[in-house]
Each structure stands twice: as C-alpha cells, then as structure tokens.
Design an enzyme around this catalytic site. Sequence first.
Site, PDB file in Angstrom:
ATOM      1  N   LYS A  80      -1.323  17.023   0.312  1.00 23.18           N
ATOM      2  CA  LYS A  80      -1.832  15.709  -0.077  1.00 23.18           C
ATOM      3  C   LYS A  80      -2.812  15.930  -1.223  1.00 23.18           C
ATOM      4  O   LYS A  80      -3.388  17.014  -1.357  1.00 23.18           O
ATOM      5  CB  LYS A  80      -2.573  15.093   1.126  1.00 23.18           C
ATOM      6  CG  LYS A  80      -2.651  13.603   1.118  1.00 23.18           C
ATOM      7  CD  LYS A  80      -1.502  12.930   1.844  1.00 23.18           C
ATOM      8  CE  LYS A  80      -1.642  11.433   1.837  1.00 23.18           C
ATOM      9  NZ  LYS A  80      -0.633  10.752   2.630  1.00 23.18           N
ATOM     10  N   GLY A 185      -0.042  -7.235  10.021  1.00 23.24           N
ATOM     11  CA  GLY A 185       0.100  -6.727   8.654  1.00 23.24           C
ATOM     12  C   GLY A 185       1.475  -6.969   8.074  1.00 23.24           C
ATOM     13  O   GLY A 185       2.413  -6.221   8.335  1.00 23.24           O
ATOM     14  N   GLY A 187       2.725  -6.619   5.036  1.00 25.05           N
ATOM     15  CA  GLY A 187       2.785  -6.037   3.692  1.00 25.05           C
ATOM     16  C   GLY A 187       4.167  -5.511   3.367  1.00 25.05           C
ATOM     17  O   GLY A 187       5.182  -6.022   3.862  1.00 25.05           O
ATOM     18  N   VAL A 189       5.783  -2.911   4.274  1.00 20.00           N
ATOM     19  CA  VAL A 189       6.566  -2.462   5.425  1.00 20.00           C
ATOM     20  C   VAL A 189       6.668  -3.586   6.459  1.00 20.00           C
ATOM     21  O   VAL A 189       7.759  -3.926   6.924  1.00 20.00           O
ATOM     22  CB  VAL A 189       5.927  -1.214   6.076  1.00 20.00           C
ATOM     23  CG1 VAL A 189       6.741  -0.787   7.291  1.00 20.00           C
ATOM     24  CG2 VAL A 189       5.819  -0.068   5.074  1.00 20.00           C
ATOM     25  N   TYR A 191       6.373  -6.861   6.461  1.00 20.04           N
ATOM     26  CA  TYR A 191       7.197  -8.047   6.235  1.00 20.04           C
ATOM     27  C   TYR A 191       8.685  -7.723   6.397  1.00 20.04           C
ATOM     28  O   TYR A 191       9.447  -8.464   7.024  1.00 20.04           O
ATOM     29  CB  TYR A 191       6.934  -8.696   4.867  1.00 20.04           C
ATOM     30  CG  TYR A 191       7.526 -10.081   4.829  1.00 20.04           C
ATOM     31  CD1 TYR A 191       6.828 -11.154   5.357  1.00 20.04           C
ATOM     32  CD2 TYR A 191       8.825 -10.288   4.360  1.00 20.04           C
ATOM     33  CE1 TYR A 191       7.402 -12.423   5.401  1.00 20.04           C
ATOM     34  CE2 TYR A 191       9.407 -11.550   4.404  1.00 20.04           C
ATOM     35  CZ  TYR A 191       8.684 -12.616   4.921  1.00 20.04           C
ATOM     36  OH  TYR A 191       9.242 -13.866   4.986  1.00 20.04           O
TER      37      TYR A 191
HETATM   38  P1  NAD Z   1       0.508  -2.976   2.413  1.00 24.66           P
HETATM   39  O1  NAD Z   1      -0.834  -2.802   1.790  1.00 24.66           O
HETATM   40  O2  NAD Z   1       1.650  -3.447   1.587  1.00 24.66           O
HETATM   41  O3  NAD Z   1       0.385  -3.976   3.662  1.00 24.66           O
HETATM   42  C1  NAD Z   1      -0.707  -4.022   4.524  1.00 24.66           C
HETATM   43  C2  NAD Z   1      -0.851  -5.477   4.976  1.00 24.66           C
HETATM   44  O4  NAD Z   1      -1.844  -5.526   5.997  1.00 24.66           O
HETATM   45  C3  NAD Z   1      -1.297  -6.416   3.867  1.00 24.66           C
HETATM   46  O5  NAD Z   1      -0.469  -7.550   3.854  1.00 24.66           O
HETATM   47  C4  NAD Z   1      -2.747  -6.760   4.265  1.00 24.66           C
HETATM   48  O6  NAD Z   1      -3.129  -8.051   3.837  1.00 24.66           O
HETATM   49  C5  NAD Z   1      -2.657  -6.666   5.768  1.00 24.66           C
HETATM   50  N1  NAD Z   1      -3.946  -6.475   6.453  1.00 24.66           N
HETATM   51  C6  NAD Z   1      -5.031  -5.775   6.061  1.00 24.66           C
HETATM   52  N2  NAD Z   1      -6.005  -5.866   6.971  1.00 24.66           N
HETATM   53  C7  NAD Z   1      -5.524  -6.646   7.982  1.00 24.66           C
HETATM   54  C8  NAD Z   1      -6.063  -7.105   9.214  1.00 24.66           C
HETATM   55  N3  NAD Z   1      -7.291  -6.798   9.615  1.00 24.66           N
HETATM   56  N4  NAD Z   1      -5.274  -7.870   9.998  1.00 24.66           N
HETATM   57  C9  NAD Z   1      -4.035  -8.215   9.623  1.00 24.66           C
HETATM   58  N5  NAD Z   1      -3.475  -7.806   8.459  1.00 24.66           N
HETATM   59  C10 NAD Z   1      -4.214  -7.035   7.651  1.00 24.66           C
HETATM   60  O7  NAD Z   1       0.826  -1.567   3.097  1.00 24.66           O
HETATM   61  P2  NAD Z   1       2.259  -1.020   3.555  1.00 24.66           P
HETATM   62  O8  NAD Z   1       2.828  -0.159   2.500  1.00 24.66           O
HETATM   63  O9  NAD Z   1       3.061  -2.138   4.129  1.00 24.66           O
HETATM   64  O10 NAD Z   1       1.814  -0.033   4.734  1.00 24.66           O
HETATM   65  C11 NAD Z   1       1.381  -0.537   5.985  1.00 24.66           C
HETATM   66  C12 NAD Z   1       0.932   0.618   6.878  1.00 24.66           C
HETATM   67  O11 NAD Z   1       2.020   1.521   7.061  1.00 24.66           O
HETATM   68  C13 NAD Z   1      -0.207   1.449   6.314  1.00 24.66           C
HETATM   69  O12 NAD Z   1      -1.010   1.919   7.372  1.00 24.66           O
HETATM   70  C14 NAD Z   1       0.496   2.615   5.664  1.00 24.66           C
HETATM   71  O13 NAD Z   1      -0.341   3.762   5.594  1.00 24.66           O
HETATM   72  C15 NAD Z   1       1.633   2.835   6.646  1.00 24.66           C
HETATM   73  N6  NAD Z   1       2.796   3.499   6.058  1.00 24.66           N
HETATM   74  C16 NAD Z   1       3.436   2.961   4.989  1.00 24.66           C
HETATM   75  C17 NAD Z   1       4.544   3.607   4.450  1.00 24.66           C
HETATM   76  C18 NAD Z   1       5.295   3.028   3.272  1.00 24.66           C
HETATM   77  O14 NAD Z   1       6.421   3.477   3.000  1.00 24.66           O
HETATM   78  N7  NAD Z   1       4.757   2.031   2.587  1.00 24.66           N
HETATM   79  C19 NAD Z   1       4.988   4.806   5.001  1.00 24.66           C
HETATM   80  C20 NAD Z   1       4.329   5.327   6.122  1.00 24.66           C
HETATM   81  C21 NAD Z   1       3.231   4.655   6.649  1.00 24.66           C
END
Ligand code: NAD
Length: 351
Positions: A80, A185, A187, A189, A191
Amino acid sequence: MEITSKKDLSEHEQVVFCRDRESGLQAIVAIHNTSRGVALGGCRMWPYATEDEALNDVLRLSKGMTYKSAMADLNLGGGKSVIIGDPRKDKNEALLRAMGRFLNELHGDYVAAEDSGTSVADLKVMAKETPYITGIHEKRTLDGQLRSGDPSPSTALGTFIGLRAAVQHQLGKEELRGLRVALQGLGNVGYRLTELLSRAGVKLWVADTDAKRVAAAVRKLGATAVAPEDIFRQPVDVFAPCAMGAVLNDTTIPQLQAGIIAGAANNQLAERRHGLVLKERGILYAPDYVINAGGIIDVYFEQTGFDEVKLNQHIGGIYDSLQEIFIRAEKQNLPTNVIADLMAEERFTRH
Ligand code: NAD
C-alpha cells in the site's frame, strides 16, 4: 527527491519513504509480503497529522492486502502507499507525477491502484511517469460495452455473492426473494449492490448522508429511506455496511437486529474482539476483506489480461471461501474473522 528505506521491520519486507521538495510530495510505500507475488494495493491520499500516523496506516493497510489477496486466491502480495496531504487542496499534476517517479524507485515490487483520496484520473497522471500503476484501463465487457478501470462493479458483485453464501449458511436459503436487507452507504459499491439485491427480490432499507443517493434508491428501487443513525436497528435479516470502517463497535452491535453482517466496507470491526462479540450474539459476520475482494480480483485481471468470464468465475469463488470460513468457525468454535486470518496465514509464507 530524497528516498530512504527501512528494512529492519518485524513484519514488513520493505518500507520506503519519499520527500520531494520541488513538488511537496511526502509519501510512504509499505510492502508487507511478496511470497505470493508482486505487492499490489491502493495509493491513499490523506491529511495525516504526523508522519508516524501515516506510517501506522500504511503498515496496517499493506498487511491487510496480503491477507485479502491470499484469501482471494490471487498470485499477489500485499502493499500500500500513502501520500501525506489533503486531496482537496494539495493534489496537483507535479505532486502526482513525483509520486509516479517515486514508484519507479521500487522497480515494480509494488504496483499502485486507486484508493481514498485518489481517483482513476490521478493514477493516469502518475502513469505518465511509471508503468507500476493498475486499475486505469478501460475494459470491453461481454455485452460489447467499454467499462472504466473502476473496480467497484466487481466489488458489488462479489459482495452480492458473499451475501448469498452467508444467507445460505445462516438461514439455509438459496433464494434471496423476500429477504430484508439494511444497507449503509449508497456509493460506488453500495448503490450497485442495492440494484443487484433489488433484482433478486430483496426488500431494502437504505441510509446515506447524501440525501440525493437515498432518494434515487427510493424512487428507482422502492427502497425504504432510513436516517443514518437508525440503520443499525432495522428489523432485517442482513445488515450490509458499505460506507466507512469501524461501524461494528460497542455502541452499534447491541442495536443490531440482523442475524447476518455482509457488506463491502473495509475494516468493519472497530477492534478485532468485536468479531467475538458478534459471535456471542449469534450474528454471522462475513469477514470484510473476504467478501469485498471483487475489487482486487478485478484489478488483478486487468494486470494479467482482462477476460470477463474468468473474472466472474474467480469472483464466484468468494462464495466457497466464505462457506469454508463459516464451517471452520463453527467446528473450531471461533469467530469468523479469526478463522479468516488463520486461513490467509496458511496461504502465504512469512519471511
Ligand atoms: P463511496 O465513497 O463511493 O461510497 C461511500 C458512501 O457512503 C457515500 O455515498 C457516502 O455518502 C456514504 N456515507 C458516508 N458516511 C455515511 C454514514 N455515516 N452513513 C451512511 N452513509 C454514509 O465508496 P465506495 O467505493 O462505494 O466504497 C464503500 C466501502 O467499500 C468503503 O469502505 C471502501 O473502502 C470499501 N471497498 C470499496 C471497494 C471498491 O471497489 N470501491 C473495494 C473494496 C472495499
């Protein structure tokens, strides 16, 4: 550019520090273990208060990548990188290009992907200086569409498959129709996961701090909107954390009504002992780094030649890995997070 390297670390193979006065770059790369292959992991940009805070984070995160890739059966090691700085204020082309040149100093032992505070666009800037970047190339999918390097769709698919494995184990059901899921959440993932769940006939309760995302899920998927602070206590079968880390803690666990935790967020347990707290409450926890491995699998396939059929088959393996964890956890009467760590440790060699 000033590069210093630390090798006398107990658990990590290499930690390299960079300070570049010209661009203002201050960054660290940590390589935890390369016994399975090149160390691959995200490049995070964060306004750490001190270099020590950044070092602790990169050591912890790189170790996590070794475990994640081992459990996902990938020939990858764990690494990382972190850039110390505020991504909203301090990010610019010169800094990102300096990061690219810094990566060249590791001669390919570490390959970077996007993470919190960095985007595919940022990584493309770094890639002007270095070949040691992944997750930036568009892919042609089976239906002929071009898809960006963003691994989120694969993470959502893997989480969906993992959630099915947990439901099968805990409730003895192959079908998700009629299941009740509370998802935190919406976001990249989360959605997508709600879309997959909705298509499978699942009833959804959703929360996000961004009201527009909640409104979209209500309008398009018929989900029920919940205030962010109330999402833990919904009367559902599954709680799917897909926002931030440390959401399973002494305050939230007693509120849970769900018998299953299956979501994509990283580092869901505030502390390792919370795995035991969940077990004692009879709640089945799908270990985060196993269920959310779709993203790293996607990035690996980008590195080794994109083939959507093979990619999806590999992501499908998350089902079997979780089933194995659940069965071993029962037999050994241990929390699932402890079993996942033990299984990962069986799959890489410590130096
Ligand atoms: P993202 O930033 O696109 O989405 C996160 C969402 O959570 C946002 O819509 C945000 O508004 C919402 N949020 C923040 N605080 C909140 C709260 N207190 N209550 C409710 N909603 C809240 O992130 P992502 O890429 O969708 O990733 C989501 C999680 O999955 C993260 O923990 C990330 O580390 C993990 N993850 C993502 C991936 C990937 O491929 N993107 C891979 C492995 C793990």
